[in-house]
Design a protein around this motif. Structure first.
Motif, PDB file in Angstrom:
ATOM      1  N   THR A   5       1.807  -0.322   9.595  1.00 19.91           N
ATOM      2  CA  THR A   5       1.405   0.621  10.626  1.00 19.91           C
ATOM      3  C   THR A   5       1.719   2.041  10.159  1.00 19.91           C
ATOM      4  O   THR A   5       2.643   2.246   9.370  1.00 19.91           O
ATOM      5  CB  THR A   5       2.126   0.354  11.964  1.00 19.91           C
ATOM      6  N   PRO A   6       0.960   3.036  10.646  1.00 23.75           N
ATOM      7  CA  PRO A   6       1.222   4.424  10.246  1.00 23.75           C
ATOM      8  C   PRO A   6       2.560   4.911  10.775  1.00 23.75           C
ATOM      9  O   PRO A   6       2.991   4.514  11.856  1.00 23.75           O
ATOM     10  CB  PRO A   6       0.084   5.211  10.888  1.00 23.75           C
ATOM     11  N   LYS A  32       3.532   2.235   0.945  1.00 21.76           N
ATOM     12  CA  LYS A  32       2.069   2.220   0.974  1.00 21.76           C
ATOM     13  C   LYS A  32       1.598   3.422   1.791  1.00 21.76           C
ATOM     14  O   LYS A  32       2.299   3.899   2.684  1.00 21.76           O
ATOM     15  CB  LYS A  32       1.539   0.943   1.632  1.00 21.76           C
ATOM     16  N   TYR A  33       0.379   3.875   1.497  1.00 20.75           N
ATOM     17  CA  TYR A  33      -0.201   5.034   2.172  1.00 20.75           C
ATOM     18  C   TYR A  33      -1.650   4.744   2.545  1.00 20.75           C
ATOM     19  O   TYR A  33      -2.316   3.937   1.891  1.00 20.75           O
ATOM     20  CB  TYR A  33      -0.155   6.260   1.252  1.00 20.75           C
ATOM     21  N   THR A  94      -1.417   9.332   4.887  1.00 20.52           N
ATOM     22  CA  THR A  94      -0.442   8.892   5.877  1.00 20.52           C
ATOM     23  C   THR A  94       0.441   7.779   5.302  1.00 20.52           C
ATOM     24  O   THR A  94      -0.088   6.767   4.820  1.00 20.52           O
ATOM     25  CB  THR A  94      -1.146   8.336   7.137  1.00 20.52           C
ATOM     26  N   PRO A  95       1.771   7.934   5.346  1.00 23.41           N
ATOM     27  CA  PRO A  95       2.649   6.850   4.911  1.00 23.41           C
ATOM     28  C   PRO A  95       2.600   5.695   5.911  1.00 23.41           C
ATOM     29  O   PRO A  95       2.422   5.914   7.112  1.00 23.41           O
ATOM     30  CB  PRO A  95       4.036   7.492   4.858  1.00 23.41           C
ATOM     31  N   LEU A  96       2.744   4.475   5.393  1.00 25.13           N
ATOM     32  CA  LEU A  96       2.708   3.276   6.228  1.00 25.13           C
ATOM     33  C   LEU A  96       4.057   2.569   6.161  1.00 25.13           C
ATOM     34  O   LEU A  96       4.790   2.718   5.194  1.00 25.13           O
ATOM     35  CB  LEU A  96       1.602   2.339   5.758  1.00 25.13           C
ATOM     36  N   ARG A  97       4.335   1.799   7.183  1.00 26.88           N
ATOM     37  CA  ARG A  97       5.609   1.061   7.266  1.00 26.88           C
ATOM     38  C   ARG A  97       5.322  -0.391   7.621  1.00 26.88           C
ATOM     39  O   ARG A  97       4.456  -0.692   8.438  1.00 26.88           O
ATOM     40  CB  ARG A  97       6.469   1.702   8.360  1.00 26.88           C
ATOM     41  N   TRP A  98       6.070  -1.283   6.980  1.00 23.86           N
ATOM     42  CA  TRP A  98       5.951  -2.714   7.314  1.00 23.86           C
ATOM     43  C   TRP A  98       6.725  -2.997   8.600  1.00 23.86           C
ATOM     44  O   TRP A  98       7.829  -2.503   8.793  1.00 23.86           O
ATOM     45  CB  TRP A  98       6.550  -3.579   6.203  1.00 23.86           C
ATOM     46  N   HIS A  99       6.139  -3.791   9.485  1.00 24.17           N
ATOM     47  CA  HIS A  99       6.808  -4.242  10.725  1.00 24.17           C
ATOM     48  C   HIS A  99       6.712  -5.748  10.808  1.00 24.17           C
ATOM     49  O   HIS A  99       5.770  -6.352  10.455  1.00 24.17           O
ATOM     50  CB  HIS A  99       6.131  -3.643  11.957  1.00 24.17           C
TER      51      HIS A  99
END
Length: 99
Positions: A5-6, A32-33, A94-99
């Motif tokens: 997610t962003p 990831k971006y 935009t940087p992304l984050r794992w959830h």
């Protein structure tokens, strides 16, 4: 199941013009971006301190159509260079984050 997610508030918007420019967000290893441009463009990823590093309209760069979204891995280099294919516009990284 994990999803990407962003990270809200961390996007960087840059101009896409006839001269290649580096997006002002240093990409980190392990992150990831998401990249998107309002106009067709060419992108190159690498080390901005390397001699000759810049996106070009052809070999060595990747073409993206207008509003096409691509996921980029920070492991492949900290800098992203972008140059327009046709017409000036804007791009967002935009940087992304794992959830």
């Amino acid at each position: 199941m994990a999803v990407l997610t962003p990270i809200v508030g961390k996007s960087v918007k840059s101009a896409v013009k006839a001269t290649a420019a580096t997006v002002k967000l240093a990409m980190a290893r392990g992150t990831k971006y998401r990249f998107c441009s309002s106009v067709p463009c060419w992108i190159a990823q690498g080390d901005s301190s390397a001699k000759g590093f810049k996106a070009t309209t052809g070999d060595g760069s990747m073409y993206l159509g207008a509003d096409e979204v691509v996921q980029i891995d920070g492991d492949d280099g900290p800098a992203l260079s972008v140059v327009r294919h046709a017409g000036d516009g804007d791009c967002t990284l935009t940087p992304l984050r794992w959830h």
